[in-house]
Enzyme design. Structure first.
Site, PDB file in Angstrom:
ATOM      1  N   ALA A 174       0.861  -1.179   0.000  1.00 24.82           N
ATOM      2  CA  ALA A 174       0.000   0.000   0.000  1.00 24.82           C
ATOM      3  C   ALA A 174       0.900   1.233   0.000  1.00 24.82           C
ATOM      4  O   ALA A 174       2.087   1.158   0.298  1.00 24.82           O
ATOM      5  CB  ALA A 174      -0.907  -0.016   1.219  1.00 24.82           C
TER       6      ALA A 174
ATOM      7  N   GLY B 107      -0.058  -4.872   0.851  1.00 20.76           N
ATOM      8  CA  GLY B 107      -1.286  -4.774   0.071  1.00 20.76           C
ATOM      9  C   GLY B 107      -1.206  -5.495  -1.258  1.00 20.76           C
ATOM     10  O   GLY B 107      -2.217  -5.978  -1.770  1.00 20.76           O
TER      11      GLY B 107
ATOM     12  N   GLU C 257      -1.932  -9.006  -0.504  1.00 14.73           N
ATOM     13  CA  GLU C 257      -3.348  -9.103  -0.157  1.00 14.73           C
ATOM     14  C   GLU C 257      -4.243  -9.006  -1.393  1.00 14.73           C
ATOM     15  O   GLU C 257      -5.256  -9.704  -1.493  1.00 14.73           O
ATOM     16  CB  GLU C 257      -3.690  -8.013   0.860  1.00 14.73           C
ATOM     17  CG  GLU C 257      -3.064  -8.305   2.227  1.00 14.73           C
ATOM     18  CD  GLU C 257      -3.069  -7.105   3.158  1.00 14.73           C
ATOM     19  OE1 GLU C 257      -3.543  -7.248   4.299  1.00 14.73           O
ATOM     20  OE2 GLU C 257      -2.591  -6.029   2.744  1.00 14.73           O
TER      21      GLU C 257
ATOM     22  N   GLU D 266       4.062  -5.626   7.215  1.00 16.32           N
ATOM     23  CA  GLU D 266       3.506  -4.481   7.930  1.00 16.32           C
ATOM     24  C   GLU D 266       4.038  -4.337   9.349  1.00 16.32           C
ATOM     25  O   GLU D 266       4.160  -3.228   9.871  1.00 16.32           O
ATOM     26  CB  GLU D 266       1.970  -4.587   7.972  1.00 16.32           C
ATOM     27  CG  GLU D 266       1.293  -4.411   6.623  1.00 16.32           C
ATOM     28  CD  GLU D 266       1.104  -5.707   5.866  1.00 16.32           C
ATOM     29  OE1 GLU D 266       0.329  -5.715   4.897  1.00 16.32           O
ATOM     30  OE2 GLU D 266       1.728  -6.729   6.247  1.00 16.32           O
TER      31      GLU D 266
END
Length: 258
Positions: free
Chosen positions: A66, A109, A112, A132
């Protein structure tokens, strides 16, 4: 295909190819990418001529995570008010099968997003991870849930709590990746796989996807009942009659998605 778009869209036959296009940021997933990706997924899902979708990334990454710069200075209340990452839920509402073609990095992300797709194929040098924890946070786009369902509690704990990257070979052994291809052949192989899926009857493909996804959410008894009902319903389609007739007549079926 618009070259200056943050998500490139191209149609090849009955397959839509979506390419995350932020090479300067290793395809980091910001809100703009999320909105454009979901918009295009919905558009292709509603197109009767599209029967499979491939998602990949430009340059050296699928998506390196992300966009940290977009999140770094936000407060907890701002994140909650924005319901940050909630928009990515829309990926799981798409009825058309989605293949993630992962080359380079699929971290945070990016990992994911790949797991939110229906199946993942990877180049030999692809790297996955949920790092993360190294930033003082945890997965927030589905990593703790989807990774656990895919690889099991103990392995998910190890990967999430250490934040270590893992290879395509490890990902395949754990069940996260379906197939590995040479890096140079990845996209062609992913498109071939998508074309194979797109060549079958759309009603049967969507029903099969729905049944497999339901298996993760309900008991075996309920899943079997759901599967059987979908199976029975497909006997109302022309493609079922054509497929079985073609089998009996030893010819290739000509599916019309009807």
């Amino acid at each position: 295909m618009t070259e200056n778009s943050i998500v490139l869209s191209e149609v090849k036959g009955r397959v839509a190819l979506l390419t995350i296009n932020r090479p300067e940021a290793l395809n980091a997933l910001n809100i703009a990418v999320q909105k454009k990706m979901v918009e295009l997924l919905k558009q292709h899902d509603q197109d009767s001529n599209i029967s499979c979708i491939v998602i990949t990334g430009s340059a050296k990454a699928f998506a390196a995570g992300a966009d940290i710069k977009e999140m770094a200075n936000k407060s907890a209340s701002e994140m909650a008010e924005l319901d940050f990452f909630a928009g990515w839920r829309e990926v799981s509402t798409i009825r058309t099968p989605i293949i993630a073609a992962v080359s380079g990095y699929a971290l945070g992300g990016g990992c994911e997003l790949a797991m939110a797709c229906d199946l993942v194929v990877a180049g030999e040098s692809a790297k996955f991870g949920q790092p993360e924890i190294k930033l003082g946070i945890m997965p927030g786009m589905g990593g703790s849930q989807r990774l656990t369902k895919l690889v099991g509690r103990s392995k998910a704990m190890e990967l999430i709590l250490t934040g270590r990257n893992f290879t395509a070979a490890e990902a395949e052994a754990m069940g996260l990746v379906a197939r590995i291809f040479p890096d140079a052949e990845l996209l062609d192989k992913a498109m071939e796989l998508a074309s194979t899926i797109a060549g079958y009857g759309k009603h049967a493909v969507r029903a099969a996807k729905e049944a497999v996804n339901r298996a993760e959410e309900v008991s075996l008894h309920e899943g079997l009942l759901f599967e059987r009902r979908l199976f029975h319903a497909l006997f109302a389609t022309h493609d079922q009659k054509e497929g079985m007739a073609a089998f009996s007549e030893k010819r290739t079926a000509k599916f019309t998605n009807s």
